[in-house]
Enzyme design. Structure first.
Site, PDB file in Angstrom:
ATOM      1  N   CYS A   1      41.977  42.174  69.359  1.00  0.00           N
ATOM      2  CA  CYS A   1      42.364  43.023  70.743  1.00  0.00           C
ATOM      3  C   CYS A   1      43.534  43.952  70.314  1.00  0.00           C
ATOM      4  O   CYS A   1      43.482  45.168  69.483  1.00  0.00           O
ATOM      5  CB  CYS A   1      42.344  42.332  72.009  1.00  0.00           C
ATOM      6  SG  CYS A   1      42.409  43.299  73.561  1.00  0.00           S
TER       7      CYS A   1
ATOM      8  N   HIS B   1      37.368  39.556  72.289  1.00  0.00           N
ATOM      9  CA  HIS B   1      38.171  38.144  72.175  1.00  0.00           C
ATOM     10  C   HIS B   1      37.403  36.852  71.781  1.00  0.00           C
ATOM     11  O   HIS B   1      37.049  36.269  72.400  1.00  0.00           O
ATOM     12  CB  HIS B   1      38.992  37.900  73.366  1.00  0.00           C
ATOM     13  CG  HIS B   1      40.110  38.683  73.641  1.00  0.00           C
ATOM     14  ND1 HIS B   1      41.412  38.283  73.326  1.00  0.00           N
ATOM     15  CD2 HIS B   1      40.399  39.737  74.176  1.00  0.00           C
ATOM     16  CE1 HIS B   1      42.410  39.338  73.508  1.00  0.00           C
ATOM     17  NE2 HIS B   1      41.530  40.235  74.358  1.00  0.00           N
TER      18      HIS B   1
ATOM     19  N   GLU C   1      38.463  34.180  70.131  1.00  0.00           N
ATOM     20  CA  GLU C   1      38.965  32.966  70.325  1.00  0.00           C
ATOM     21  C   GLU C   1      38.659  32.341  71.596  1.00  0.00           C
ATOM     22  O   GLU C   1      38.793  31.316  71.915  1.00  0.00           O
ATOM     23  CB  GLU C   1      40.409  33.316  69.971  1.00  0.00           C
ATOM     24  CG  GLU C   1      41.281  33.743  71.262  1.00  0.00           C
ATOM     25  CD  GLU C   1      41.132  35.162  71.536  1.00  0.00           C
ATOM     26  OE1 GLU C   1      41.555  35.780  72.587  1.00  0.00           O
ATOM     27  OE2 GLU C   1      40.454  35.997  70.779  1.00  0.00           O
TER      28      GLU C   1
END
Length: 237
Positions: free
Chosen positions: A113, A215, A217
């Site tokens: 990001c 994203h 994660e």
């Protein structure tokens, strides 16, 4: 032996509801968990003076740069537009120094990001300060309030890329951003785009750089492809 991966941290620069005037350094637990589950030993790097970057890089095997505040348009010689959000110059210049130190030390970098945006600005590219304002045909690139871990947006990938090796020629990812890479820096190959043309991934095999706008994660506990991104990044170290 577990590779040690430094995670660039964030820090509070204003009084907050929970921490009041305790200006903490932090990173989201999802970054730590995703790297730990991929077999790495995460090490959170507090924001400091740029001249500390080489010392930090000497103690880690790879670098991960995370999400957060808007990257300052000063880094690509633009004045801020009204839609530009909170900037943190101390974080910007420290992460710039980390990026350059990692390249000098021939150590891999993963930007997520904001991470892809600071890599791009550091290496001479430009970013959109606000997609809705500056790209009239832009999709909705912020899926809130849809759950973070839910893939909502399709990407198309470049043949032979790191990202294609995980998602195939097309795939679904999540989306939480209003800035993005506009003109990719020299040496960064665009390896994934959204349907509106917004850059979703860049790579530079020579400098061992991978950047993604989404994203992984946030998806890693429920999405095998997102988890594999971290596994594949750690495996190359």
């Amino acid at each position: 032996m577990q590779p040690i991966i430094g995670i660039g941290s964030n820090h509070l620069i204003r009084i907050s509801q929970h921490f009041e005037n305790n200006y903490v350094d932090y990173t989201q637990k999802n970054y730590v968990a995703s790297l730990s589950n991929a077999g790495a030993l995460p090490l959170i790097l507090p924001i400091g003076a740029p001249n500390l970057a080489k010392n930090y890089l000497s103690r880690i095997d790879a670098l991960v740069l995370t999400g957060g505040q808007d990257v300052s348009p000063q880094l690509y010689n633009e004045d801020p537009i009204p839609q530009n959000g909170l900037n943190d110059w101390d974080r910007d210049v420290f992460e710039q120094a980390l990026i350059l130190a990692a390249i000098d030390a021939h150590k891999p970098i993963l930007g997520i990001c904001r991470g892809i945006q600071i890599i791009n600005a550091t290496l001479g590219g430009t970013n959109y300060q606000d997609l809705t304002t500056q790209l009239p045909n832009a999709l909705g690139h912020n899926q809130y309030p849809t759950a973070w871990q839910t893939p909502t947006q399709q990407i198309s990938t470049a043949t032979g890329s790191f990202i294609e090796g995980i998602w195939g020629t097309t795939g679904l990812v999540n989306s939480f951003h209003h800035q993005a890479v506009k003109i990719a820096a020299s040496g960064l190959k665009i390896t994934a785009t959204a349907a509106d043309g917004v850059i979703e991934a860049v790579e530079d095999q020579n400098r061992q750089i991978i950047g993604v706008q989404f994203h992984p994660e946030m998806m890693a506990t429920s999405n095998p492809q997102a988890a594999h991104l971290f596994e594949k990044f750690v495996a190359q170290i």
